[in-house]
Design a protein around this motif. Structure first.
Motif, PDB file in Angstrom:
ATOM      1  N   LEU A   1     109.013  84.491  45.401  1.00  4.86           N
ATOM      2  CA  LEU A   1     107.770  83.898  44.897  1.00  4.86           C
ATOM      3  C   LEU A   1     107.728  82.379  45.047  1.00  4.86           C
ATOM      4  CD1 LEU A   1     107.175  85.848  41.582  1.00  4.86           C
ATOM      5  CD2 LEU A   1     105.597  85.722  43.500  1.00  4.86           C
TER       6      LEU A   1
ATOM      7  N   PHE B   1     104.406  80.792  46.172  1.00  2.00           N
ATOM      8  CA  PHE B   1     103.367  80.956  45.162  1.00  2.00           C
ATOM      9  C   PHE B   1     103.580  79.994  43.993  1.00  2.00           C
ATOM     10  CE2 PHE B   1     102.393  82.849  41.008  1.00  2.00           C
ATOM     11  CZ  PHE B   1     101.012  82.874  41.091  1.00  2.00           C
TER      12      PHE B   1
ATOM     13  N   ASN C   1     103.012  76.327  44.889  1.00  4.92           N
ATOM     14  CA  ASN C   1     101.573  76.069  44.979  1.00  4.92           C
ATOM     15  C   ASN C   1     100.935  76.017  43.590  1.00  4.92           C
ATOM     16  OD1 ASN C   1      98.951  75.850  46.163  1.00  4.92           O
ATOM     17  ND2 ASN C   1      98.661  78.025  45.689  1.00  4.92           N
ATOM     18  N   TRP C   2     101.347  76.942  42.724  1.00  5.85           N
ATOM     19  CA  TRP C   2     100.813  76.971  41.360  1.00  5.85           C
ATOM     20  C   TRP C   2     101.051  75.643  40.646  1.00  5.85           C
ATOM     21  CZ3 TRP C   2      97.648  79.333  38.124  1.00  5.85           C
ATOM     22  CH2 TRP C   2      97.808  79.115  36.746  1.00  5.85           C
TER      23      TRP C   2
ATOM     24  N   GLU D   1      92.182  79.820  35.547  1.00  7.04           N
ATOM     25  CA  GLU D   1      93.113  80.339  36.550  1.00  7.04           C
ATOM     26  C   GLU D   1      94.195  81.254  35.989  1.00  7.04           C
ATOM     27  OE1 GLU D   1      93.522  77.029  39.795  1.00  7.04           O
ATOM     28  OE2 GLU D   1      93.244  76.076  37.847  1.00  7.04           O
TER      29      GLU D   1
ATOM     30  N   PRO E   1      94.329  86.305  36.305  1.00  6.53           N
ATOM     31  CA  PRO E   1      95.710  86.725  36.036  1.00  6.53           C
ATOM     32  C   PRO E   1      96.084  86.520  34.563  1.00  6.53           C
ATOM     33  CG  PRO E   1      95.636  85.380  38.029  1.00  6.53           C
ATOM     34  CD  PRO E   1      94.273  85.285  37.380  1.00  6.53           C
TER      35      PRO E   1
ATOM     36  N   ILE F   1     103.214  89.810  34.150  1.00  6.47           N
ATOM     37  CA  ILE F   1     102.003  89.258  34.754  1.00  6.47           C
ATOM     38  C   ILE F   1     101.129  90.392  35.283  1.00  6.47           C
ATOM     39  CG2 ILE F   1     101.080  87.615  36.435  1.00  6.47           C
ATOM     40  CD1 ILE F   1     103.927  86.481  36.724  1.00  6.47           C
TER      41      ILE F   1
ATOM     42  N   PHE G   1      97.995  90.852  37.683  1.00  6.72           N
ATOM     43  CA  PHE G   1      97.087  90.206  38.624  1.00  6.72           C
ATOM     44  C   PHE G   1      95.881  91.110  38.849  1.00  6.72           C
ATOM     45  CE2 PHE G   1     101.235  88.421  39.924  1.00  6.72           C
ATOM     46  CZ  PHE G   1     100.936  87.070  39.876  1.00  6.72           C
TER      47      PHE G   1
ATOM     48  N   MET H   1      95.853  83.543  45.737  1.00  4.46           N
ATOM     49  CA  MET H   1      97.023  82.691  45.532  1.00  4.46           C
ATOM     50  C   MET H   1      98.308  83.368  46.003  1.00  4.46           C
ATOM     51  SD  MET H   1      96.586  80.987  41.813  1.00  4.46           S
ATOM     52  CE  MET H   1      96.899  82.553  40.939  1.00  4.46           C
TER      53      MET H   1
ATOM     54  N   PHE I   1     103.051  85.585  49.400  1.00  8.71           N
ATOM     55  CA  PHE I   1     104.042  86.476  48.801  1.00  8.71           C
ATOM     56  C   PHE I   1     103.798  87.918  49.243  1.00  8.71           C
ATOM     57  CE2 PHE I   1     104.736  89.568  45.380  1.00  8.71           C
ATOM     58  CZ  PHE I   1     106.114  89.509  45.289  1.00  8.71           C
ATOM     59  N   ARG I   2     102.538  88.326  49.170  1.00  4.82           N
ATOM     60  CA  ARG I   2     102.211  89.707  49.499  1.00  4.82           C
ATOM     61  C   ARG I   2     102.453  90.009  50.976  1.00  4.82           C
ATOM     62  NH1 ARG I   2      96.670  89.711  45.767  1.00  4.82           N
ATOM     63  NH2 ARG I   2      97.703  90.410  43.846  1.00  4.82           N
TER      64      ARG I   2
ATOM     65  N   SER J   1     101.269  95.887  35.699  1.00  2.16           N
ATOM     66  CA  SER J   1     101.738  94.575  35.274  1.00  2.16           C
ATOM     67  C   SER J   1     103.106  94.362  35.906  1.00  2.16           C
ATOM     68  CB  SER J   1     101.869  94.511  33.752  1.00  2.16           C
ATOM     69  OG  SER J   1     100.635  94.787  33.139  1.00  2.16           O
ATOM     70  N   ILE J   2     103.363  93.138  36.337  1.00  8.33           N
ATOM     71  CA  ILE J   2     104.617  92.827  37.020  1.00  8.33           C
ATOM     72  C   ILE J   2     105.475  91.925  36.148  1.00  8.33           C
ATOM     73  CG2 ILE J   2     105.668  91.969  39.136  1.00  8.33           C
ATOM     74  CD1 ILE J   2     102.901  92.037  40.451  1.00  8.33           C
TER      75      ILE J   2
END
Lengths: 392, 392
Positions: A2, A5, A8-9, A105, A147, A388, A390, B1, B5-6, B387-388
């Motif tokens: 990750l 990601f 960037n976050w 966000e 999210p 999390i 999404f 975002m 990753f995906r 959920s992750i």
């Protein structure tokens, strides 16, 4: 995996919504914050806030869950319903403040604790080892398109920690001082402190639940005075101390005297606790009892500050309990050399801090930054917190 | 975002662990699969599998939760404990199969359903609208150091779907045929089918719970014969049909005749259901009742296949119910033109398919690919599920 990601976050300011629902069930606190990373530090700016009341049906359902008079289907139903309620209130706040929902966000929510019982709490009143919050992240993410991070306590508990308190990392970044020793004291149902010596490092922070906040006082106000709470502490002020009961409380309470790390909840400070203590004391349930429990609550906070923190620090008080002026006076009496600050700090209203904490924790999780502080929870190491969800 | 990753996640084969615990509480099924994306299709290879028994204490605790004779602390405790159990069994499977745990890149688990009640099930036996599974993703991620996906049903439910069935996207990708009409029939506690006309597109898939699987038979075996289940259907075979009861079941069951999308659970097919039906019929609880309920179960599957699918398809049977040879004979009787396949397919053992489904769903979620099929769940659109929980 990750890294990209997360990088960037963290690369620009993010608008994050935090939601807190405390054990007192006094409402749903929502804070929308702009958060950014600045080197090793963070900036946080409160953009909007509101506290929404629980609809009576929701409050009753959650109170029933806490009181353990529900069936499984009601628990499952409340778990989902709470997310629908959060969605409605976020929409309402955005409408009031003219914020475009799609600009938010991330959402972080604590969830409604219906049971918190880390291992160290095994004692005469309960014997389990976990923390359990209601509210479904996936439901809220799907309903809002944003999210969602929730379930913040489990990872720390899985590492042998208390899963609490979670506010210290927020306090460390936003409340510590280079010139003063600072204590962040939050008086919700349960009271907790974060102690930050001046110029401290993360590992110097000491934080723990001191014991009861409003929980015992609200319970007596509710049961014996048909009031939601003892406004300003007026009822307690009109009563007199019952010395024997005060002594019993000091002697028989098994939590106050424990060394941190420690955390507690309504499982211990329940109506059974009150009955247990008063049966050992004397008199009826009246102003004198409320006076004594108010004094005991103030004493328990002061006792913990003296013993495990610093009785001469600046104490920044948040949470509903700061409005109990009688209890605040008693606290000053017990801590004559402290600088007790009960009015809101600039840009961090005392009544919304806890919601801001969960916005910040969600921001950290999405950035891949640990949110627990092992020195305060007792966990074996730092870890990224939460789950999390999404949306598409 | 999450695009990067995906994209990266989907760029090479991934070793994913899937965990299923069915409503029958017969154990914890674990499948470790190698999954990869190949253009618009996917490849899946079973690398290791095992079914672990529930320790008696865990099974009793979960049964108590399903039977709604627990308190809140027990529910919260089971939620956490289940993740500890999963961790132990994953470790054990890795040890048996000499797989390095750190090579597993994700875990997907269904969780233990203690209540499933989508809105369309509002009827004489229950009146709520949600699905509730136990098991904590964050706990398991922290204990294993592996990303965990769970809570797969909530997003679809939030979009007005049934949150079930979830197997169809797996069936579509791995069981459909260019030469034959195929039905994937899983007989667990509840029975469900996925019907895929030959060469079908995703939106042509029809899938739903047909009604009871083993749930009613297990209940009678347990209550009246002190057995965990009716092995091979031997007890049922020794009895005779009670025509009046059979007629009552056909008439009074409110689920079988519903049109899909539909899903059901133990909330409807409970001991109350059995008592309700038998009180309307005649006789005691004996072999004849078990015979009649077994016949009714086979009839209900066949009835749904005839009415909403295809009675001449290849029917691939999975789940414990396929071992009830008497019920399988009855099913053949009701569907004389179908090709009923009860032996395991190459590389997809019938007893582990459901666990493979949750490995695949976790793979899809991490790849940002929707896992629900609106044509079967009734949701308003496709959505990423679950959920992750990312460990450090």
């Amino acid at each position: 995996m990750l890294e990209e990601f997360r990088k960037n976050w963290l690369s620009k300011p993010r608008l994050v919504c935090g939601i807190m629902t405390g054990t007192s069930l006094d409402g749903v606190d929502i804070a929308i914050c702009r958060i950014e990373k600045k080197g090793d530090e963070f900036g946080i700016e409160l953009v909007a806030k509101n506290m929404f009341p629980f609809p009576k049906a929701a409050k009753d359902a959650l109170q029933d869950a806490i009181d353990d008079i529900v069936n499984i289907s009601e628990v499952g139903f409340a778990n989902t319903e709470l997310s629908y309620l959060f969605k409605e209130y976020i929409n309402e706040l955005c409408k009031i403040e003219s914020i475009d929902l799609s600009n938010i966000e991330a959402i972080g929510f604590h969830g409604q604790t219906i049971y918190h019982s880390p291992s160290q709490d095994v004692d005469e009143f309960n014997d389990s080892q976990f923390s359990y919050q209601l509210g479904c992240g996936s439901t809220l993410a799907t309903l809002t398109g944003i999210p969602v991070v929730n379930n913040f306590r489990a990872a720390d508990l899985a590492l042998g920690g208390q899963g609490a308190p979670l506010a210290p990392i927020f306090d460390y970044h936003f409340l510590r001082s280079s010139t003063d020793d600072v204590i962040a004291l939050n008086i919700g149902g349960i009271a907790n402190i974060t102690y930050m010596p001046k110029n401290c490092m993360k590992e110097d922070v000491i934080a723990f639940d001191t014991g009861p906040g409003n929980v015992l006082l609200d319970e007596i106000a509710r049961m014996d005075f048909s009031k939601k709470f003892d406004r300003n502490g007026d009822i307690a002020r009109s009563g007199n101390l019952i010395p024997e009961l005060f002594k019993t409380l000091k002697n028989k309470d098994s939590y106050i005297k424990k060394s941190p790390p420690k955390s507690t909840g309504r499982e211990y400070y329940s109506d059974r606790y009150i009955d247990f203590m008063i049966n050992e004391g004397e008199g009826d349930y009246n102003e004198d009892h409320l006076n004594t429990f108010t004094r005991f609550t103030a004493w328990s906070i002061a006792k913990n500050i003296k013993q495990f923190a610093n009785s001469e620090a600046n104490i920044i008080v948040t949470g509903g309990g700061r409005k109990n002026t009688y209890m605040m006076e008693l606290l000053s009496e017990y801590l004559p050399n402290a600088n007790i600050i009960t009015k809101s700090l600039k840009k961090m209203p005392a009544d919304i801090k806890e919601a801001m904490v969960f916005a910040f924790l969600a921001y950290l999780t999405l950035g891949g930054i640990p949110g627990n502080m092992p020195s305060v929870t007792g966990a074996e190491r730092e870890t990224i917190l939460g789950s999390i969800s999404f949306p598409m």
